[in-house]
Motif scaffolding. Structure first.
Motif, PDB file in Angstrom:
ATOM      1  N   MET A  26      -3.799  12.640 -13.215  1.00 54.91           N
ATOM      2  CA  MET A  26      -3.810  11.215 -13.569  1.00 54.91           C
ATOM      3  C   MET A  26      -4.925  10.969 -14.578  1.00 54.91           C
ATOM      4  O   MET A  26      -6.076  11.315 -14.351  1.00 54.91           O
ATOM      5  CB  MET A  26      -4.036  10.333 -12.343  1.00 54.91           C
ATOM      6  N   LYS A  27      -4.566  10.404 -15.692  1.00 54.93           N
ATOM      7  CA  LYS A  27      -5.514  10.180 -16.780  1.00 54.93           C
ATOM      8  C   LYS A  27      -6.393   8.967 -16.514  1.00 54.93           C
ATOM      9  O   LYS A  27      -5.952   7.965 -15.946  1.00 54.93           O
ATOM     10  CB  LYS A  27      -4.773   9.969 -18.103  1.00 54.93           C
ATOM     11  N   LEU A  28      -7.629   9.062 -16.948  1.00 58.56           N
ATOM     12  CA  LEU A  28      -8.531   7.926 -16.905  1.00 58.56           C
ATOM     13  C   LEU A  28      -8.222   7.010 -18.084  1.00 58.56           C
ATOM     14  O   LEU A  28      -7.769   7.476 -19.130  1.00 58.56           O
ATOM     15  CB  LEU A  28      -9.983   8.396 -16.993  1.00 58.56           C
ATOM     16  N   PRO A  29      -8.500   5.722 -17.949  1.00 58.18           N
ATOM     17  CA  PRO A  29      -8.281   4.814 -19.078  1.00 58.18           C
ATOM     18  C   PRO A  29      -9.390   4.992 -20.117  1.00 58.18           C
ATOM     19  O   PRO A  29     -10.324   5.771 -19.935  1.00 58.18           O
ATOM     20  CB  PRO A  29      -8.360   3.434 -18.422  1.00 58.18           C
ATOM     21  N   TYR A  42     -12.046   4.125 -11.403  1.00 59.06           N
ATOM     22  CA  TYR A  42     -10.794   3.550 -11.895  1.00 59.06           C
ATOM     23  C   TYR A  42      -9.991   2.981 -10.725  1.00 59.06           C
ATOM     24  O   TYR A  42      -9.860   3.612  -9.689  1.00 59.06           O
ATOM     25  CB  TYR A  42      -9.997   4.644 -12.614  1.00 59.06           C
ATOM     26  N   ASN A  43      -9.471   1.761 -10.890  1.00 58.96           N
ATOM     27  CA  ASN A  43      -8.655   1.149  -9.835  1.00 58.96           C
ATOM     28  C   ASN A  43      -7.265   0.737 -10.320  1.00 58.96           C
ATOM     29  O   ASN A  43      -6.521   0.078  -9.595  1.00 58.96           O
ATOM     30  CB  ASN A  43      -9.371  -0.044  -9.185  1.00 58.96           C
ATOM     31  N   ILE A  91     -10.222  13.842 -11.129  1.00 60.78           N
ATOM     32  CA  ILE A  91     -11.240  14.456 -10.261  1.00 60.78           C
ATOM     33  C   ILE A  91     -10.950  15.950 -10.105  1.00 60.78           C
ATOM     34  O   ILE A  91      -9.804  16.375 -10.182  1.00 60.78           O
ATOM     35  CB  ILE A  91     -11.302  13.737  -8.884  1.00 60.78           C
ATOM     36  N   LEU A  92     -11.970  16.746  -9.896  1.00 67.52           N
ATOM     37  CA  LEU A  92     -11.820  18.186  -9.699  1.00 67.52           C
ATOM     38  C   LEU A  92     -10.930  18.454  -8.490  1.00 67.52           C
ATOM     39  O   LEU A  92     -11.132  17.880  -7.426  1.00 67.52           O
ATOM     40  CB  LEU A  92     -13.189  18.834  -9.476  1.00 67.52           C
TER      41      LEU A  92
END
Length: 184
Positions: A26-29, A42-43, A91-92
């Protein structure tokens, strides 16, 4: 970025070592996104226009009958609550070792009681680590359990002070509210 590889070479031998780090897909914004919880994780609330949520203020009055007000920032309020579906973004997840072994990580959101209700807060913690050795079927699991925990307070985005002034029209003391938003 789903995978990072680290390579090193031992100068005293011809051995090469390679570690592989796998991350949640899942990509971060964008780094300036306002889709984050109170603690910066991130939410998924990508439609937030601000980082300031609605807030409720209870003001004691001169005659001991408190008044409650809900304030919203002029540009709209932000949803800053934790969303466990998004906290794990990027996340790892695992490390693969040069010898072939692998450690896999399972995370969970921090949680605690807030006024008797279970709530999520403040990021992630390890729930489980599973290590598999090279050419061995057996695995080693480490489970982490956390007890207790209370939400002491959520971040404060405003400062409210009250003073009392004598209202000429009603001939009574009325609260004068001063509201300051903390810039974030």
């Amino acid at each position: 970025m789903n995978e990072v590889k680290y390579h090193s070479v031992d100068v005293n031998s011809n051995d090469s070592y390679s570690y592989t780090f796998d991350y949640n897909s899942m990509k971060l914004p964008h780094k300036r996104s306002k889709g984050q919880d109170h603690w910066g994780y991130y939410n998924g609330e990508d439609s937030n226009f601000t980082l300031i949520p609605d807030f409720v203020v209870t003001i004691p009055s001169y005659n001991n009958s408190p008044s409650t007000f809900t304030f919203s920032p002029p540009q709209g309020s932000a949803d800053r609550e934790v969303n466990p579906s998004y906290s794990n973004a990027s996340i790892l997840q695992s490390i693969t070792y040069p010898e072939g072994g692998k450690t896999t990580y399972t995370f969970e959101n921090n949680s605690g009681l807030d006024n008797g209700n279970l709530e999520y807060f403040g990021g992630l913690r390890i729930k489980k680590m599973t290590t598999t050795a090279d050419d061995v079927v057996a695995t080693k699991d480490k489970l982490y359990e956390y007890e207790g925990g209370h939400v002491l307070s959520k971040p404060i985005y405003y400062s409210v002070t009250t003073d009392y002034v004598h209202a000429m029209r009603s001939q009574s003391w009325q609260p004068l509210l001063t509201l300051s938003l903390i810039h974030i």
